[in-house]
Design an enzyme around this catalytic site. Structure first.
Site, PDB file in Angstrom:
ATOM      1  N   LYS A 193       0.861  -1.195   0.000  1.00  0.00           N
ATOM      2  CA  LYS A 193       0.000   0.000   0.000  1.00  0.00           C
ATOM      3  C   LYS A 193       0.894   1.241   0.000  1.00  0.00           C
ATOM      4  CE  LYS A 193      -3.781   2.123   2.692  1.00  0.00           C
ATOM      5  NZ  LYS A 193      -4.683   1.997   3.857  1.00  0.00           N
ATOM      6  N   SER A 243      -9.719   2.535   2.917  1.00  0.00           N
ATOM      7  CA  SER A 243      -8.789   3.203   2.043  1.00  0.00           C
ATOM      8  C   SER A 243      -7.871   2.266   1.270  1.00  0.00           C
ATOM      9  CB  SER A 243      -7.927   4.171   2.857  1.00  0.00           C
ATOM     10  OG  SER A 243      -7.097   3.469   3.773  1.00  0.00           O
ATOM     11  N   SER A 270     -10.128   0.193   7.109  1.00  0.00           N
ATOM     12  CA  SER A 270      -9.532   0.257   5.767  1.00  0.00           C
ATOM     13  C   SER A 270      -8.922  -1.028   5.229  1.00  0.00           C
ATOM     14  CB  SER A 270      -8.466   1.341   5.718  1.00  0.00           C
ATOM     15  OG  SER A 270      -9.089   2.573   5.496  1.00  0.00           O
TER      16      SER A 270
HETATM   17  N1  GLN Z   1     -13.282   4.799   6.282  1.00  0.00           N
HETATM   18  C1  GLN Z   1     -12.644   5.265   7.475  1.00  0.00           C
HETATM   19  C2  GLN Z   1     -12.260   6.709   7.319  1.00  0.00           C
HETATM   20  O1  GLN Z   1     -12.616   7.257   6.339  1.00  0.00           O
HETATM   21  C3  GLN Z   1     -11.472   4.410   7.801  1.00  0.00           C
HETATM   22  C4  GLN Z   1     -10.244   4.734   7.072  1.00  0.00           C
HETATM   23  C5  GLN Z   1      -9.094   3.902   7.491  1.00  0.00           C
HETATM   24  O2  GLN Z   1      -9.271   2.884   8.159  1.00  0.00           O
HETATM   25  N2  GLN Z   1      -7.912   4.332   7.125  1.00  0.00           N
HETATM   26  O3  GLN Z   1     -11.634   7.287   8.141  1.00  0.00           O
END
Ligand code: GLN
Length: 490
Positions: free
Chosen positions: A77, A155, A179
């Site tokens: 990632k 994400s 995410s």
């Molecule tokens: N969807 C969540 C957010 O927008 C989680 C994002 C994440 O886990 N990095 O913050």
């Protein structure tokens, strides 16, 4: 069988028997990366690097010196710093940032012998659930809904899209509020967020430090266990990693769950839940019961506060972490003329960050002002403590908690979802994040449109073994087929 349809466990075996070579395996993935560029899973591809690593892998195998992930083609990632390889966090701010150091997680994987195919896209600075906010363009889910493009989740959407489409055998992810688990669920994959402190955050571009957890996305539970074995452990460079021994997580796979207790949280039943998910959840509980586990209804009374608490704490921490992007030391700096330092900061940050990041930074810095600190941030911290206590209480009675991973299947950017609807998507994942608990998402079936659905198993702190045990049974019961060539309709 196509090389890109192999799991890590299968490939390891064939590599050691010299029935396939790391070079051919890596080449097969590079071919798929070319073929499926349309999904936009990668921000940066590193085929030459991967091939040179594959050469070393083949030499090591020939010498009988194979390391534990020798020759396994993986994606990283683009939030994990990789020495000498551009690391962008999918932001214009870091568009040309080439780190001089390696994140602990990617370092461990490289030292275990992986070949690194490239850096996968994400929501900018890991803020989002759609992978629509990347500066490098949206990422597509390999699954479509009656021909319509869908989000891969976020994400870690690039990681999930790459693995599901056979452009990497596995990928790293990071999970702050879901995410890893949500994109795994949206793309029919297995993804684990281990306990906070199990794996090092060193070298991962920070979003919300008390919540960020590195983990992995792959096709099977066994592959998740193999990878978690490698990335876990205390790290002097991250004082929040725990001095805990790392067990061999693959050892528990196949062990019985007889007599173990599963909690089903009453508060997670909701009319927002897609009925197909509800059905999959109910059926799985029954199936696990028939294997000798006991299913108990439990209560997590503060569930309704977990999203508001998350969306206070995460932006507050982000506003502090992202203060470093000021155009002075590294990263983007405005090209416009400026007349003061403040103006340079302002222009740099206005131009360098995308809309979602700016929104969160504004929320975060407002929360931390004298005016709001006590009634929002401090209150959120206290409520977080109470949410943790709720989980502690439940784990006195049960060994794992079984929940949906998401409220439904992957959606389209054209579905009329408000930003709040998208935030609501995290309802099942943020609880374990706030409490620092390990949680895994396993694909269990499809919705009425043929899209993957996932269930989540949450465990006690540092008890990844029990969630792996359950996940392995869930996988065996579901028989979900995520063979990439099949997913891609080849
Ligand atoms: N969807 C969540 C957010 O927008 C989680 C994002 C994440 O886990 N990095 O913050």
């Amino acid at each position: 069988m196509k090389l890109t349809d192999l799991t890590i466990a299968q490939a390891k075996n064939l590599l050691l028997k010299k029935e396939i070579s790391a070079t051919d395996l890596t080449k097969a993935y590079i071919d798929n990366m070319e073929k499926y560029k349309i999904l936009n899973a990668y921000v940066t591809e590193t085929p030459e690097l991967a091939l040179s690593q594959a050469k070393v892998a083949d030499e090591n195998i020939a010498l009988g010196k194979a390391r534990v992930l020798e020759g396994i083609p993986m994606a990283i990632k683009d939030l994990f710093c990789t020495k000498g390889v551009r690391t962008t966090a999918s932001s214009k701010m870091l568009e040309n940032f080439v780190p001089e150091y390696e994140s602990t997680v990617s370092d461990k994987l490289l030292k275990a012998g992986i070949t690194m195919l490239g850096k996968t896209s994400l929501d900018e600075f890991a803020m989002g659930s759609t992978n629509l906010t990347s500066y490098f363009g949206e990422v597509k889910n390999p699954y479509k809904r009656n021909g319509e493009d869908l989000v891969p989740g976020g994400s870690s959407g690039g990681s999930a899209s790459a693995v599901a489409s056979g452009q990497a055998m596995a990928a790293t992810g990071s999970d702050t509020g879901g995410s890893i688990r949500q994109p795994s669920s949206f793309c029919g994959l297995v993804g684990i967020k281990p306990t906070y402190g199990r794996a090092s955050r060193y070298g991962i571009v920070a979003f919300a430090s008390s919540l960020d957890v590195p983990g992995v996305i792959a096709r099977t539970v066994e592959d998740n266990a193999l990878l978690l074995n490698v990335i876990s452990g205390q790290d002097d460079k991250d004082p929040t990693t725990a001095p805990r021994a790392v067990p061999d997580f693959t050892k528990v796979l196949g062990e019985s769950i007889k007599g173990l207790k599963i909690g089903i949280p009453t508060e997670y039943k909701s009319d927002k839940l897609n009925p197909d998910v509800q059905k999959a959840w109910d059926n799985m509980a029954k199936n696990l019961e028939s294997l000798g586990a006991e299913v108990i209804e439990v209560s997590l009374p503060l569930t309704k506060f977990s999203l508001p608490v998350y969306y206070i704490i995460a932006p507050a921490e982000a506003s502090s972490n992202l203060a470093r992007y000021d155009g002075v030391k590294y990263g983007y700096r405005t090209e416009k003329p400026f007349h003061s330092l403040d103006e340079m900061y302002e222009l740099t940050r206005t131009e360098g960050f995308g809309a979602e990041v700016k929104k969160r930074l504004l929320i975060g810095s407002t929360i931390l002002t004298e005016e709001f600190y006590e009634r929002s941030y401090l209150k959120a911290l206290k409520t977080r403590r109470l949410i943790c206590n709720d989980f502690d209480e439940v784990f006195k009675k049960v060994d794992v908690i079984l929940t949906p991973s998401t409220t439904g299947a992957a959606f389209s950017k054209n579905d009329s979802l408000s930003p709040l609807d998208v935030y609501l998507n995290d309802i099942y994942t943020v609880g374990a994040s706030l409490a620092g608990l390990p949680a895994i998402s396993v694909p269990v079936g499809y919705d009425k449109n043929g899209l993957p659905l996932g269930l989540q198993v949450i465990g006690r702190k540092f008890d990844e073994e029990t969630i792996f045990k359950f996940a392995h049974h869930i996988e065996a019961i579901s028989k979900f087929d995520n063979t990439p060539s099949k997913v891609m309709g080849e």
